[in-house]
Design an enzyme around this catalytic site. Structure first.
Site, PDB file in Angstrom:
ATOM      1  N   ASP A  41     -29.138 -13.643  22.356  1.00  0.00           N
ATOM      2  CA  ASP A  41     -30.551 -13.341  22.550  1.00  0.00           C
ATOM      3  C   ASP A  41     -31.293 -14.519  23.158  1.00  0.00           C
ATOM      4  O   ASP A  41     -31.124 -15.653  22.740  1.00  0.00           O
ATOM      5  CB  ASP A  41     -31.207 -12.969  21.217  1.00  0.00           C
ATOM      6  CG  ASP A  41     -30.625 -11.704  20.627  1.00  0.00           C
ATOM      7  OD1 ASP A  41     -30.140 -10.882  21.427  1.00  0.00           O
ATOM      8  OD2 ASP A  41     -30.632 -11.544  19.405  1.00  0.00           O
TER       9      ASP A  41
ATOM     10  N   GLU B 273     -32.188   1.639  20.575  1.00  0.00           N
ATOM     11  CA  GLU B 273     -31.268   0.527  20.331  1.00  0.00           C
ATOM     12  C   GLU B 273     -32.037  -0.429  19.425  1.00  0.00           C
ATOM     13  O   GLU B 273     -33.103  -0.912  19.802  1.00  0.00           O
ATOM     14  CB  GLU B 273     -30.921  -0.118  21.671  1.00  0.00           C
ATOM     15  CG  GLU B 273     -29.707  -0.998  21.674  1.00  0.00           C
ATOM     16  CD  GLU B 273     -28.410  -0.266  21.337  1.00  0.00           C
ATOM     17  OE1 GLU B 273     -27.501  -0.962  20.883  1.00  0.00           O
ATOM     18  OE2 GLU B 273     -28.306   0.960  21.503  1.00  0.00           O
TER      19      GLU B 273
END
Length: 268
Positions: free
Chosen positions: A60, A49
């Site tokens: 994030d 990924e």
């Protein structure tokens, strides 16, 4: 796209789950980033990924934002990321490669052109983190035109309608969110997700991989025990890169030492 099907069939035969590491392409620089990816695969990663550095990563936490900043500092561009993807694919013809990214990067290229480029370099799946299922039509249609699996996030509070949509539109795998919030190894994954996994199976969704907060082998085992097809670990891996930024060889050794027990935990 078929690489995921092949992988999950092979793992099922071996009674194993998938261990999937996440890293940002170009962190901490192109050459070391390619070595990191080789090390992850050597240590047992079943699929990759990968993030493309972006200036405003919404989902994030600080660890992965720092990875993006390091890649920017090294002057890494999206065009170079695609060159890297081509190199990774040449060297590793069978491993599924997924991108985890943001819509702006797709728009910058033009949606169709972006997925065409993914197909050309051998990317298997794309998860656009800031596009909800109900707005995903232009993305998933372009993805399928170019033989790229559109990946959707299944949050822990998903209702029946959302589960049906995810099952209907998603291909490759389903990104099963351990919890709401931003990514990070500090926020340990909270199970059980058994009921979600059961519903996704009922609707014939692509196999669920659990992500967010996966930083220890016992969590990988718990995810698989709950019915997930495997687990994705990002922040814990990116943190190792950060901690050994000035010791490139040690970094690779520590990454391998992290991945091996994570992969071992997928074996029942």
């Amino acid at each position: 796209m078929e690489r995921y099907e092949t992988l999950f069939a092979r793992l099922k035969e071996r009674k194993e789950g998938a261990f999937v590491p996440f890293v940002t392409l170009g962190d901490p620089g192109i050459e070391q980033s390619l070595k990191i990816i080789d090390a992850l695969i050597e240590a047992g990663a079943d699929a990759l990924e990968l993030g493309i550095p972006f200036s405003d990563p919404l989902a994030d936490g600080p660890t992965i934002q720092n990875a993006t900043l390091r890649a920017f500092a090294a002057g890494v561009t999206p065009a170079q990321c695609f060159e890297m993807l081509g190199l990774i694919r040449q060297k590793h013809p069978n491993i599924p490669i997924g991108l985890l990214m943001y819509a702006n990067l797709v728009f910058n290229k033009g949606i169709d052109e972006f997925y065409a480029q993914c197909e050309k370099v051998g990317v298997d799946s794309v998860l656009v983190a800031d596009v909800p299922v109900e707005e995903s039509a232009p993305f998933r249609q372009a993805a399928l035109r170019h033989n790229v699996a559109p990946i959707f996030i299944c949050p822990p509070n998903a209702d029946e309608d959302l589960l049906r949509q995810i099952a209907s539109y998603g291909r490759g795998y389903t990104y099963l969110l351990s919890r709401a919030g931003v990514t990070g190894a500090e926020n340990r994954a909270a199970l059980p997700l058994n009921h979600l996994v059961a519903k996704l199976k009922e609707y014939n969704a692509a196999p669920p991989l659990q992500g967010f907060g996966i930083s220890a082998p016992d969590q990988v085992k718990a995810a698989i025990d709950a019915g997930a097809a495997g687990a994705i670990s990002g922040s814990a891996i990116v943190k190792i890169i950060e901690q050994h930024i000035n010791e490139p060889e040690k970094m690779l050794a520590v990454l391998k030492a992290f991945v091996q027990p994570m992969k071992a935990a997928t074996r029942s």
